[in-house]
Each structure stands twice: as C-alpha cells, then as structure tokens.
Design a protein around this motif. Structure first.
Motif, PDB file in Angstrom:
ATOM      1  N   ASN A  27       0.668  -1.361  -0.026  1.00 58.49           N
ATOM      2  CA  ASN A  27      -0.035  -0.025  -0.089  1.00 58.49           C
ATOM      3  C   ASN A  27       0.865   1.288   0.104  1.00 58.49           C
ATOM      4  OD1 ASN A  27       0.916  -0.094   2.672  1.00 58.49           O
ATOM      5  ND2 ASN A  27      -1.125   0.645   3.443  1.00 58.49           N
ATOM      6  N   GLU A  30      -0.745   3.958  -2.341  1.00 58.64           N
ATOM      7  CA  GLU A  30      -1.830   4.562  -1.789  1.00 58.64           C
ATOM      8  C   GLU A  30      -1.610   5.429  -0.659  1.00 58.64           C
ATOM      9  OE1 GLU A  30      -1.680   1.327  -2.222  1.00 58.64           O
ATOM     10  OE2 GLU A  30      -3.082   0.933  -3.981  1.00 58.64           O
ATOM     11  N   VAL A  31      -0.369   5.360   0.039  1.00 59.48           N
ATOM     12  CA  VAL A  31       0.050   6.376   1.165  1.00 59.48           C
ATOM     13  C   VAL A  31       0.553   7.580   0.587  1.00 59.48           C
ATOM     14  CG1 VAL A  31       1.721   6.614   3.093  1.00 59.48           C
ATOM     15  CG2 VAL A  31       0.430   4.364   3.021  1.00 59.48           C
ATOM     16  N   HIS A  34      -2.376   9.696  -1.104  1.00 56.71           N
ATOM     17  CA  HIS A  34      -3.055  10.229   0.100  1.00 56.71           C
ATOM     18  C   HIS A  34      -2.450  11.460   0.482  1.00 56.71           C
ATOM     19  CE1 HIS A  34      -5.595  10.928   3.668  1.00 56.71           C
ATOM     20  NE2 HIS A  34      -4.631  10.883   4.033  1.00 56.71           N
ATOM     21  N   ARG A  35      -1.310  11.447   0.781  1.00 57.97           N
ATOM     22  CA  ARG A  35      -0.450  12.657   1.177  1.00 57.97           C
ATOM     23  C   ARG A  35      -0.532  13.775   0.152  1.00 57.97           C
ATOM     24  NH1 ARG A  35       4.712   9.645   3.701  1.00 57.97           N
ATOM     25  NH2 ARG A  35       3.639   8.709   5.553  1.00 57.97           N
ATOM     26  N   ARG A  37      -2.737  14.052  -2.243  1.00 60.48           N
ATOM     27  CA  ARG A  37      -4.072  14.604  -2.143  1.00 60.48           C
ATOM     28  C   ARG A  37      -4.310  15.780  -1.290  1.00 60.48           C
ATOM     29  NH1 ARG A  37      -7.101   8.991  -3.418  1.00 60.48           N
ATOM     30  NH2 ARG A  37      -7.550   9.343  -5.891  1.00 60.48           N
ATOM     31  N   ARG A  38      -3.915  15.421  -0.231  1.00 59.95           N
ATOM     32  CA  ARG A  38      -3.977  16.548   0.979  1.00 59.95           C
ATOM     33  C   ARG A  38      -3.348  17.808   0.574  1.00 59.95           C
ATOM     34  NH1 ARG A  38      -2.654  13.359   6.430  1.00 59.95           N
ATOM     35  NH2 ARG A  38      -0.598  13.918   5.512  1.00 59.95           N
ATOM     36  N   THR A  50      -9.053   8.390  -8.658  1.00 57.88           N
ATOM     37  CA  THR A  50      -8.760   6.948  -8.774  1.00 57.88           C
ATOM     38  C   THR A  50      -9.556   6.291 -10.083  1.00 57.88           C
ATOM     39  OG1 THR A  50      -8.197   6.877  -6.407  1.00 57.88           O
ATOM     40  CG2 THR A  50      -8.664   4.840  -7.661  1.00 57.88           C
ATOM     41  N   TYR A  56      -4.219   6.168 -11.792  1.00 57.03           N
ATOM     42  CA  TYR A  56      -4.708   7.589 -11.327  1.00 57.03           C
ATOM     43  C   TYR A  56      -4.781   8.648 -12.383  1.00 57.03           C
ATOM     44  CZ  TYR A  56      -3.954   5.272  -6.768  1.00 57.03           C
ATOM     45  OH  TYR A  56      -3.866   4.454  -5.614  1.00 57.03           O
TER      46      TYR A  56
END
Length: 61
Positions: A27, A30-31, A34-35, A37-38, A50, A56
């Motif tokens: 993962n 994905e981590v 996620h970071r 995206r923020r 996604t 992506y």
C-alpha cells in the motif's frame, strides 16, 4: 502534470517511485497518493481521481 486528464497506470507510478523490481510495500503508493491529495487539493483547482483497476488521473476542478 504532463499527463493531466489522462490515466497514469499504477505500475508506471510504482516503477518511477520505487524502481524496477524493487519490492515496495503493497500500500505504499496509496499512502503517497493520499499525502499528495491532501497537499494539492487544499490549494484547490486540481484533484487526483482514482481509476479503479488502472491507476490515477490528475484533473482540474
């Protein structure tokens, strides 16, 4: 940014981030997504979508 509005395959991202044949955690991508995206979505104007089973896509809001 060069591939905005086009799907970037997950495998391509993994190869660019971790190198060919490097065993990254399942993962880890994905981590990172996620970071990222923020950080970019708080600025507005761009988001990461996604595309299930493919990868992506960077899209303008």
């Amino acid at each position: 940014m060069r591939r905005s509005n086009r799907t970037t395959p997950r495998r391509l991202l993994e190869d660019q981030l971790f190198g060919f044949g490097d065993g990254a955690a399942s993962n880890a991508l994905e981590v990172y997504i996620h970071r990222l995206r923020r950080k970019i979505e708080s600025q507005g104007g761009v988001s990461i979508r996604t595309v299930r089973g493919i990868g992506y896509m960077l899209v303008a809001k």
